[in-house]
Design an enzyme around this catalytic site. Structure first.
Site, PDB file in Angstrom:
ATOM      1  N   GLU A   1      84.912  58.623  95.534  1.00 34.70           N
ATOM      2  CA  GLU A   1      85.611  58.338  94.292  1.00 34.70           C
ATOM      3  C   GLU A   1      85.743  56.833  94.088  1.00 34.70           C
ATOM      4  O   GLU A   1      85.896  56.071  95.027  1.00 34.70           O
ATOM      5  CB  GLU A   1      87.005  58.962  94.337  1.00 34.70           C
ATOM      6  CG  GLU A   1      86.935  60.455  94.504  1.00 34.70           C
ATOM      7  CD  GLU A   1      88.291  61.129  94.467  1.00 34.70           C
ATOM      8  OE1 GLU A   1      89.269  60.494  94.031  1.00 34.70           O
ATOM      9  OE2 GLU A   1      88.357  62.301  94.877  1.00 34.70           O
TER      10      GLU A   1
ATOM     11  N   CYS B   1      88.217  49.650  92.174  1.00 37.09           N
ATOM     12  CA  CYS B   1      88.512  49.987  93.569  1.00 37.09           C
ATOM     13  C   CYS B   1      87.319  50.752  94.123  1.00 37.09           C
ATOM     14  O   CYS B   1      86.988  51.843  93.658  1.00 37.09           O
ATOM     15  CB  CYS B   1      89.782  50.825  93.615  1.00 37.09           C
ATOM     16  SG  CYS B   1      90.262  51.271  95.281  1.00 37.09           S
TER      17      CYS B   1
ATOM     18  N   CYS C   1      86.715  58.414 106.531  1.00 37.29           N
ATOM     19  CA  CYS C   1      87.161  57.249 107.295  1.00 37.29           C
ATOM     20  C   CYS C   1      87.481  57.692 108.707  1.00 37.29           C
ATOM     21  O   CYS C   1      88.004  58.784 108.923  1.00 37.29           O
ATOM     22  CB  CYS C   1      88.409  56.637 106.655  1.00 37.29           C
ATOM     23  SG  CYS C   1      88.899  55.068 107.418  1.00 37.29           S
TER      24      CYS C   1
ATOM     25  N   CYS D   1      94.632  56.842 109.653  1.00 42.61           N
ATOM     26  CA  CYS D   1      96.005  56.367 109.427  1.00 42.61           C
ATOM     27  C   CYS D   1      96.842  57.572 108.984  1.00 42.61           C
ATOM     28  O   CYS D   1      96.384  58.408 108.202  1.00 42.61           O
ATOM     29  CB  CYS D   1      96.027  55.265 108.377  1.00 42.61           C
ATOM     30  SG  CYS D   1      95.067  53.828 108.897  1.00 42.61           S
TER      31      CYS D   1
ATOM     32  N   CYS E   1      97.346  58.475 105.090  1.00 40.05           N
ATOM     33  CA  CYS E   1      96.237  58.304 104.147  1.00 40.05           C
ATOM     34  C   CYS E   1      95.418  59.592 104.055  1.00 40.05           C
ATOM     35  O   CYS E   1      94.970  60.133 105.068  1.00 40.05           O
ATOM     36  CB  CYS E   1      95.337  57.159 104.610  1.00 40.05           C
ATOM     37  SG  CYS E   1      93.925  56.902 103.510  1.00 40.05           S
TER      38      CYS E   1
ATOM     39  N   CYS F   1      96.474  55.071  95.044  1.00 37.99           N
ATOM     40  CA  CYS F   1      96.136  54.756  96.439  1.00 37.99           C
ATOM     41  C   CYS F   1      96.323  55.964  97.328  1.00 37.99           C
ATOM     42  O   CYS F   1      97.343  56.643  97.259  1.00 37.99           O
ATOM     43  CB  CYS F   1      97.076  53.696  97.015  1.00 37.99           C
ATOM     44  SG  CYS F   1      97.028  52.171  96.169  1.00 37.99           S
TER      45      CYS F   1
HETATM   46  N1  SAH Z   1      90.537  50.873 105.326  1.00 35.00           N
HETATM   47  C1  SAH Z   1      90.880  49.782 104.460  1.00 35.00           C
HETATM   48  C2  SAH Z   1      90.545  50.065 103.030  1.00 35.00           C
HETATM   49  C3  SAH Z   1      91.350  51.192 102.388  1.00 35.00           C
HETATM   50  S1  SAH Z   1      92.516  50.420 101.404  1.00 35.00           S
HETATM   51  C4  SAH Z   1      92.325  49.419 104.665  1.00 35.00           C
HETATM   52  O1  SAH Z   1      93.020  50.135 105.373  1.00 35.00           O
HETATM   53  O2  SAH Z   1      92.762  48.394 104.170  1.00 35.00           O
HETATM   54  C5  SAH Z   1      93.551  51.670 100.880  1.00 35.00           C
HETATM   55  C6  SAH Z   1      94.980  51.143 100.796  1.00 35.00           C
HETATM   56  O3  SAH Z   1      95.842  52.183 100.322  1.00 35.00           O
HETATM   57  C7  SAH Z   1      95.456  50.763 102.161  1.00 35.00           C
HETATM   58  O4  SAH Z   1      96.352  49.701 102.151  1.00 35.00           O
HETATM   59  C8  SAH Z   1      96.112  52.044 102.574  1.00 35.00           C
HETATM   60  O5  SAH Z   1      96.919  51.841 103.648  1.00 35.00           O
HETATM   61  C9  SAH Z   1      96.812  52.460 101.298  1.00 35.00           C
HETATM   62  N2  SAH Z   1      97.136  53.883 101.282  1.00 35.00           N
HETATM   63  C10 SAH Z   1      96.459  54.861 101.887  1.00 35.00           C
HETATM   64  N3  SAH Z   1      97.058  56.047 101.687  1.00 35.00           N
HETATM   65  C11 SAH Z   1      98.132  55.817 100.937  1.00 35.00           C
HETATM   66  C12 SAH Z   1      99.139  56.654 100.379  1.00 35.00           C
HETATM   67  N4  SAH Z   1      99.149  57.978 100.579  1.00 35.00           N
HETATM   68  N5  SAH Z   1     100.068  56.077  99.624  1.00 35.00           N
HETATM   69  C13 SAH Z   1     100.050  54.748  99.398  1.00 35.00           C
HETATM   70  N6  SAH Z   1      99.135  53.911  99.912  1.00 35.00           N
HETATM   71  C14 SAH Z   1      98.189  54.438 100.678  1.00 35.00           C
END
Ligand code: SAH
Length: 369
Positions: free
Chosen positions: A95, A108, A115, A119, A122, A344
């Site tokens: 996406e 974005c 991935c 985390c 996420c 996000c």
């Molecule tokens: N792997 C890289 C690129 C992904 S960025 C990184 O971690 O920076 C995606 C961003 O959105 C990251 O800062 C991640 O931590 C945040 N994110 C992921 N899941 C989320 C969620 N459920 N709610 C809010 N932010 C989230």
């Protein structure tokens, strides 16, 4: 006769494109011409490239192609946010989201299918990891976004002014392809995205941050999400390998390598009862000392497989105030496009998981202080 795989010109940097033409016995300026056709005029058919001779066009079509991603779904949110689901070779989909804001259009982009970092908050991580995207597949996302504005003059209007590598995947674990793609994004014969408006976001792959300045001078964001290793080890497991101090030292090294004074962005997803308490904010003020940065707070976006919740508006502002008093420019990321699941952590695509990781969730109470 074996069929030779055609080279996809979409992902070639200028120097690789020049080499490609040199190998064909052609002049280097052809690279600029073709790049303009592809990236600025959205042309994927050699026959439309009118400043290139018929003979060369035929030759190009024999050895190369301009293969763009297949869009299987497109949606425009009530706030103007656009989202695309693109099908990749192998069957998975990714996406991409474009967030317009006045004269600015922030795209974005995803760097991997799924991935591997897992985390805890996420949704991309929950899908497991499938594979790296090629440079062409990464550039294909900006190509599709620009192309969706059919009615504009691409030499005057720029629907995409900013790019954040914040979609699916960890860009620094797909280093070479991401560097090539960023190089194309910044090229004046392609998308002319400035180094200040192109941001690579990483969860903290320290060895890659250490070598980054040899390849790019783009802006950088760090997904920190916790002010101490004990908590970060759980939220962002790669921290167990590369703890906060090492990460921030590597970040400082990168910032020092830049020719201008630029700040990093520290991303901090606020999760109710987990990392959103005043003591976390105070600890963050301390841990970020000596790091030129601004902080972007992202209220957790819920998704079905997660027990986490987003903090109240009060808790978010209380957290922000402590950082501001501590001297940090601190913004709260507004939730855009959530009516089309484009916020996000809601970018999930459809990953054919190869890792078969069983879902791991950290119970909320473990973090509550
Ligand atoms: N792997 C890289 C690129 C992904 S960025 C990184 O971690 O920076 C995606 C961003 O959105 C990251 O800062 C991640 O931590 C945040 N994110 C992921 N899941 C989320 C969620 N459920 N709610 C809010 N932010 C989230």
């Amino acid at each position: 006769m074996s069929t030779v795989e055609k080279i996809n010109l979409l992902g070639l940097t200028r120097s690789k494109m020049e080499q490609f033409f040199a190998d064909l016995g052609e002049k280097p300026f052809r690279a600029k011409q073709v790049m303009q056709w592809v990236h600025q005029f959205g042309v994927s058919d050699f026959d439309l490239m009118t400043n290139i001779s018929k003979t060369l066009r035929t030759k190009l079509a024999e050895v190369s192609e301009i293969k763009v991603p297949e869009v299987i779904y497109q949606d425009i949110s009530s706030d103007g946010t656009r989202k695309w689901v693109m099908k990749m070779d192998g069957g998975s989909s990714i996406e991409t989201v474009l967030i317009p804001d006045g004269n600015r259009g922030t795209l974005c982009i995803s760097s991997q299918i799924g991935c591997a970092l897992d985390c805890s908050f996420c949704s991309t991580g929950k899908q497991g990891f499938n594979r790296n995207l090629s440079a062409a597949e990464i550039i294909g996302q900006i190509w599709v976004a620009v192309k969706s504005f059919e009615d504009i003059d691409p030499t005057k209007d720029r629907p995409v002014t900013n790019v954040v590598m914040m979609g699916m995947g960890e860009p620094l674990l797909n280093f070479d392809n991401v560097m090539d793609a960023m190089n194309v994004m910044m090229d004046d014969f392609a998308y002319s995205i400035s180094k200040r408006r192109l941001t690579l976001s990483t969860a903290g792959v320290v060895p890659a941050i250490k070598k980054l300045s040899q390849f790019t001078d783009a802006s950088i964001a760090i997904s920190l999400h916790a002010p101490n290793d004990e908590l970060r080890d759980q939220l962002v497991p790669v921290n167990q390998k590369y703890p906060i101090r090492e990460l921030l030292d590597a970040l400082n090294g990168y910032l020092e390598s830049l020719s201008d004074k630029r700040k990093a962005t520290i991303e901090y997803t606020l999760i109710a009862g987990v990392n959103d308490q005043p003591e976390h904010a105070r600890e963050l003020v301390e841990v970020l000392k000596g790091v030129p940065c601004k902080v972007n707070l992202i209220p957790f976006n819920p998704f079905p497989q997660s027990d986490y919740t987003k903090p109240s508006g009060n808790a978010i502002h209380r957290f922000q105030n402590i950082l501001v008093e501590g001297g940090y420019v601190t913004t709260i990321r507004s939730t855009r496009g959530d009516d089309i699941d484009a916020a996000c952590g809601q970018l999930v695509g459809k990953v054919e998981d190869r890792t078969r990781r069983s879902a791991k969730y950290i119970p909320l109470k473990q973090h509550t202080s």
